[in-house]
Enzyme design. Structure first.
Site, PDB file in Angstrom:
ATOM      1  N   GLU A 158      -4.037  82.916  46.235  1.00  0.00           N
ATOM      2  CA  GLU A 158      -4.174  84.197  45.564  1.00  0.00           C
ATOM      3  C   GLU A 158      -5.386  84.259  44.647  1.00  0.00           C
ATOM      4  O   GLU A 158      -5.765  83.262  44.039  1.00  0.00           O
ATOM      5  CB  GLU A 158      -2.936  84.470  44.702  1.00  0.00           C
ATOM      6  CG  GLU A 158      -1.680  84.532  45.509  1.00  0.00           C
ATOM      7  CD  GLU A 158      -0.491  84.960  44.666  1.00  0.00           C
ATOM      8  OE1 GLU A 158       0.425  85.570  45.255  1.00  0.00           O
ATOM      9  OE2 GLU A 158      -0.458  84.688  43.461  1.00  0.00           O
ATOM     10  N   GLU A 210       1.085  80.190  48.751  1.00  0.00           N
ATOM     11  CA  GLU A 210       0.316  81.142  47.976  1.00  0.00           C
ATOM     12  C   GLU A 210      -1.153  80.780  48.064  1.00  0.00           C
ATOM     13  O   GLU A 210      -1.523  79.617  48.003  1.00  0.00           O
ATOM     14  CB  GLU A 210       0.743  81.098  46.500  1.00  0.00           C
ATOM     15  CG  GLU A 210       2.085  81.726  46.195  1.00  0.00           C
ATOM     16  CD  GLU A 210       2.145  83.229  46.408  1.00  0.00           C
ATOM     17  OE1 GLU A 210       1.195  83.793  47.005  1.00  0.00           O
ATOM     18  OE2 GLU A 210       3.129  83.839  46.002  1.00  0.00           O
ATOM     19  N   CYS A 212       5.158  88.520  38.641  1.00  0.00           N
ATOM     20  CA  CYS A 212       4.033  88.111  39.467  1.00  0.00           C
ATOM     21  C   CYS A 212       4.203  88.736  40.840  1.00  0.00           C
ATOM     22  O   CYS A 212       5.216  88.522  41.488  1.00  0.00           O
ATOM     23  CB  CYS A 212       3.995  86.594  39.649  1.00  0.00           C
ATOM     24  SG  CYS A 212       4.099  85.714  38.100  1.00  0.00           S
ATOM     25  N   SER A 213       3.210  89.505  41.268  1.00  0.00           N
ATOM     26  CA  SER A 213       3.333  90.126  42.579  1.00  0.00           C
ATOM     27  C   SER A 213       1.949  90.576  43.051  1.00  0.00           C
ATOM     28  O   SER A 213       0.940  90.019  42.587  1.00  0.00           O
ATOM     29  CB  SER A 213       4.327  91.294  42.505  1.00  0.00           C
ATOM     30  OG  SER A 213       4.574  91.796  43.797  1.00  0.00           O
ATOM     31  N   LYS A 251       2.625  91.251  54.027  1.00  0.00           N
ATOM     32  CA  LYS A 251       2.924  90.212  53.036  1.00  0.00           C
ATOM     33  C   LYS A 251       3.379  88.942  53.734  1.00  0.00           C
ATOM     34  O   LYS A 251       3.094  87.838  53.298  1.00  0.00           O
ATOM     35  CB  LYS A 251       4.013  90.710  52.087  1.00  0.00           C
ATOM     36  CG  LYS A 251       3.550  90.773  50.650  1.00  0.00           C
ATOM     37  CD  LYS A 251       4.562  91.449  49.769  1.00  0.00           C
ATOM     38  CE  LYS A 251       5.437  90.448  49.048  1.00  0.00           C
ATOM     39  NZ  LYS A 251       6.402  91.095  48.150  1.00  0.00           N
ATOM     40  N   ARG A 277      13.088  83.167  39.016  1.00  0.00           N
ATOM     41  CA  ARG A 277      13.104  83.879  40.291  1.00  0.00           C
ATOM     42  C   ARG A 277      14.448  83.678  40.974  1.00  0.00           C
ATOM     43  O   ARG A 277      15.077  82.631  40.843  1.00  0.00           O
ATOM     44  CB  ARG A 277      11.969  83.362  41.191  1.00  0.00           C
ATOM     45  CG  ARG A 277      10.595  83.671  40.615  1.00  0.00           C
ATOM     46  CD  ARG A 277       9.528  82.812  41.253  1.00  0.00           C
ATOM     47  NE  ARG A 277       9.240  83.178  42.639  1.00  0.00           N
ATOM     48  CZ  ARG A 277       8.342  84.079  43.019  1.00  0.00           C
ATOM     49  NH1 ARG A 277       7.655  84.751  42.095  1.00  0.00           N
ATOM     50  NH2 ARG A 277       8.111  84.317  44.290  1.00  0.00           N
TER      51      ARG A 277
END
Ligand SMILES: *[C@@H]1O[C@H](CO)[C@@H](O)[C@H](O)[C@H]1NC(C)=O
Ligand SMILES: *[C@@H]1O[C@H](CO)[C@@H](O)[C@H](O)[C@H]1NC(C)=O
Ligand SMILES: *[C@@H]1O[C@H](CO)[C@@H](O)[C@H](O)[C@H]1NC(C)=O
Ligand SMILES: *[C@@H]1O[C@H](CO)[C@@H](O)[C@H](O)[C@H]1NC(C)=O
Length: 734
Positions: free
Chosen positions: A654, A652, A590-591, A540, A574
């Protein structure tokens, strides 16, 4: 807010003044009303906000009020703020402008229109008699008896009652009553026809200015600001390109030479040399068009001691002024933050008092941190003002002790933070200005880390013990902490503005990555190509680390929206410990699905992704699997999305599966390491939510402005929106 130039703009070049300069390409004057509006608002029908026919939604309103301050005495806080400090202030002023001296209708006759208390006037064919003025031997400045009986003439019908009732603001920097009270009407024409009445005839529109202190930036910019807003009140067609013409005279209401290091600012207003009370000698001068602009020290005026209600910020008028000056002085535009470092400008005062004693030590401490480019600015007359503006306009964090130099904030980019190093117990002044300008603000609060120098023994008794007449040393550790705080705010603001916040300062800004989050970085995510074909896996950490080109590897992710019985979305903020996008509000969860067999499987309506969602909902929000059943989760569609976070070290990139879940029972217990706060949002709150909350994740902001409203409206029959073939591509910047 910085908005992109609409591509359709070329079609409208007709509205834009083109001026050929000797050194460069033609200069496009975006400040001509139509061009400015179109450019900053993106559509042709936009208006400023002060015109009678301008509705709120068409105007430039960019005000943000914190939800807890949304109303003030039953009025929406936004509109109160707008009346105090935005184009609403101009609307009020404009609506009070009415004839003080009415023309008989003849084109050669005179007229004079003024606002309440004669704070602004505009007229035509008016004569000013300069003959007696030349005989006054003394210096005229802040003077109320420059004109005497009959000092100003016109051929029109004077409304004596209006004059009487509005002549009590006898103060040089608040009203034109000291001058206009001597108005005399005559039967002759003052348009230059009758040589018995006019020795000189001035065709060019002329603005008289009574100036505040010209050495002090705060005060002198009260002059420029009010001059700018007066142009908006120019009686002509508001969209006429001439309304802001620089083919005008400015006559300073003084009989001494004008000196100021801010003089270049006048070039934004006039292309001609400045005039003063001596310019015409002892003559009677007839002006075709005369403006007596709004004055710098009006009580409840702009911006000297502007009252502002709590919790609101960002006046479109202030932003427009800033853009006007920057653009007219041709300061290169900045639409992005720097790619590598945050630029810090520390204002150094060369005065006797309010100096930073250990300035070198503080700068050295900051230079030891990575990610800051520090410049100490000595803004004296040796440093041309345009150069100062260039420096400021490329600054991300402006630091300075309480003082007029902080007025430079007008010209910071919109994402910048102002750090008033110490406010010297005058808390309101620059904090308010920061809020008017819509910038972030912090100041020194830790008294034990602040060291006033023992006082100057030569100080007179009047100033002894006053915090503004002292010098200060600051604890370097605390200083660095505060600058980091300023940096965090700046980065969040630039995320909110969807700007590229540049290279990351994670090591500076959050020196210690939270150990729990650190551990999670070792999990492996699934690398894919743009068609969602799996091409490998990586940690990650690597999936979110930007390379030299500012790219991170594309990987699979999901974005889950959980709705309760009442169709409200469960939103989360968050936690501040998150490595990417800390502290921002976003949808439920969100992940990423992990590179393990159970979660890699995208057959069967992306079963693997739904499993991952169930796993994360439990660990982030404590929602049990039975309350988040995989078979009830609906896989809608996919989006491709990229955005840098935290100055761009992390980012990000994604391929995001959008999942919806209508939950029957919803019990949650947020994990503080992941989630700071949760709330339910109703569909009709969405607009306010994205308007009022600057801290949204960029993907949520994008979805909220595109697909979400439609999906939400049809949430009861959500299957209709399923689209498993398309991959919607979002730009990295909106
Ligand atoms: C002034 O007005 C008179 C009457 O309308 C006109 O004849 C004359 O041309 C005007 N003068 C100027 C300088 O505009
Ligand atoms: C003053 O107001 C009148 C009508 O209210 C208008 O016709 C005139 O053009 C205005 N004058 C100026 C100089 O704006
Ligand atoms: C006001 O607008 C007119 C155009 O109607 C323009 O000629 C003039 O220069 C502007 N400015 C002033 C100060 O009058
Ligand atoms: C104030 O600064 C001192 C010195 O750096 C530090 O020890 C202390 O923890 C700070 N206090 C607060 C409340 O931050």
């Amino acid at each position: 807010m910085v908005r992109p130039v609409s591509p359709g703009f070329v079609l409208w070049v007709g509205w834009v003044g083109l001026v050929w300069t000797a050194t460069g390409p033609p200069f496009r004057d975006w400040n001509l009303p139509k061009a400015h509006l179109e450019r900053s608002w993106g559509h042709r029908d936009a208006c400023w906000g002060h015109e009678p026919d301008c509705s709120q939604s068409m105007g430039l309103d960019e005000i943000q009020c914190q939800p807890e301050y949304s109303h003030f005495h039953k009025r929406p806080a936004k509109s109160v703020f707008d009346d105090q400090s935005g184009f609403g202030y101009l609307r009020k002023m404009r609506s009070s402008v009415r004839p003080l001296c009415r023309s008989a209708g003849h084109p050669a006759s005179s007229n004079l229109n003024c606002s309440d208390q004669l704070t602004f006037c505009q007229g035509r064919n008016l004569m000013i008699d300069f003959r007696p003025i030349m005989d006054i031997g003394r210096t005229l400045r802040y003077d109320m008896d420059v004109l005497k009986e009959g000092g100003i003439h016109g051929r029109c019908t004077l409304n004596r009652l209006f004059l009487q009732e509005h002549s009590n603001l006898m103060s040089p920097l608040q009203s034109w009553a000291p001058e206009v009270r001597y108005f005399q009407t005559d039967k002759v024409f003052f348009n230059g026809t009758d040589s018995r009445m006019c020795d000189v005839y001035v065709e060019r529109p002329t603005i008289l200015m009574k100036l505040d202190a010209t050495v002090n930036m705060y005060h002198h910019f009260c002059d420029f600001f009010n001059l700018y807003l007066s142009l908006h009140l120019n009686g002509s067609d508001r969209m006429s390109p001439e309304a802001f013409s620089t083919d005008i005279n400015i006559l300073i209401w003084e009989n001494i030479d004008y000196h100021s290091s801010f003089r270049p600012t006048f070039q934004a207003f006039t292309q001609h040399p400045l005039l003063d009370l001596r310019s015409f000698g002892a003559q009677r001068v007839c002006f075709r068009k005369l403006m007596l602009p709004a004055l710098p020290r009006l009580i409840f005026g702009l911006y000297y001691n502007t009252p502002i209600i709590q919790g609101c910020r960002n006046s479109a008028l202030f932003r427009a002024f800033s853009e006007f000056i920057l653009h007219r002085l041709r300061i290169p535009e900045r639409v992005e933050t720097d790619s590598r470092q945050l630029r810090v400008t520390l204002l150094s005062r060369l005065t006797k008092h309010r100096r930073i004693i250990n300035q070198e030590q503080l700068v050295a401490a900051l230079n030891r941190e990575t990610g800051y480019h520090v410049e100490v600015a000595y803004f004296t007359h040796k440093n041309p003002f345009e150069q100062q503006l260039r420096t400021i306009h490329s600054t991300d964090i402006l630091i300075g002790l309480h003082g007029a130099g902080l007025t430079h904030m007008f010209f910071l980019p919109p994402w910048a933070t102002v750090f008033e190093l110490y406010n010297c117990e005058d808390a309101g002044c620059y904090q308010d200005l920061t809020h008017l300008c819509g910038l972030n603000y912090i100041t020194w609060t830790n008294r034990t880390a602040l060291f006033p120098q023992s006082e100057d023994p030569n100080l007179d008794s009047e100033h002894k013990g006053q915090p503004k007449f002292n010098n200060y040393a600051f604890d370097p550790l605390e200083f660095v902490r505060k600058v980091n705080e300023a940096g965090q705010l700046m980065i969040r603001k630039s995320v909110m503005l969807s700007l590229n916040p540049g290279k990351c300062l994670a090591s500076t800004l959050s020196p210690k990555i939270d150990p729990v989050q650190e551990k999670l970085l070792e999990e492996r995510c699934i690398l894919v190509d743009e068609n969602d074909r799996k091409i490998g896996s990586d940690s990650k950490r690597n999936c979110h680390t930007l390379d030299d080109r500012g790219q991170s590897p594309l990987h699979r992710a999901f974005s889950l929206f959980i709705f309760n019985e009442n169709n409200e979305i469960l939103m989360q903020q968050r936690s501040d410990d998150k490595i990417t996008f800390p502290g921002l509000w976003t949808n439920t969860c969100c992940s990423h699905p992990l590179a393990v067999p159970e979660e890699q499987d995208v057959s069967n309506e992306a079963i693997g992704v739904r499993r991952a969602a169930q796993r994360r909902v439990l660990s982030e929000l404590g929602i049990l699997p039975e309350h988040c059943p995989i078979e009830k989760m609906v896989y809608l569609t996919r989006i491709l999305y990229s955005a840098p976070s935290q100055c761009g070290q992390w980012g990000e990139n994604e391929l995001d599966y959008i999942l919806f879940l209508k939950a029957k029972t919803l019990k949650f217990e947020p994990n503080p390491n992941e989630v700071k706060e949760v709330m339910f949002m109703k569909a009709n709150q969405l607009d306010d939510f994205i308007q009022d909350r600057p801290n949204l994740t960029p993907w949520f902001a994008l979805l909220a402005r595109s697909f979400l409203p439609k999906w939400w409206a049809g949430v009861e029959t959500i299957e209709q929106f399923k689209d498993h073939t398309s991959i919607h591509k979002f730009p990295s910047k909106s």
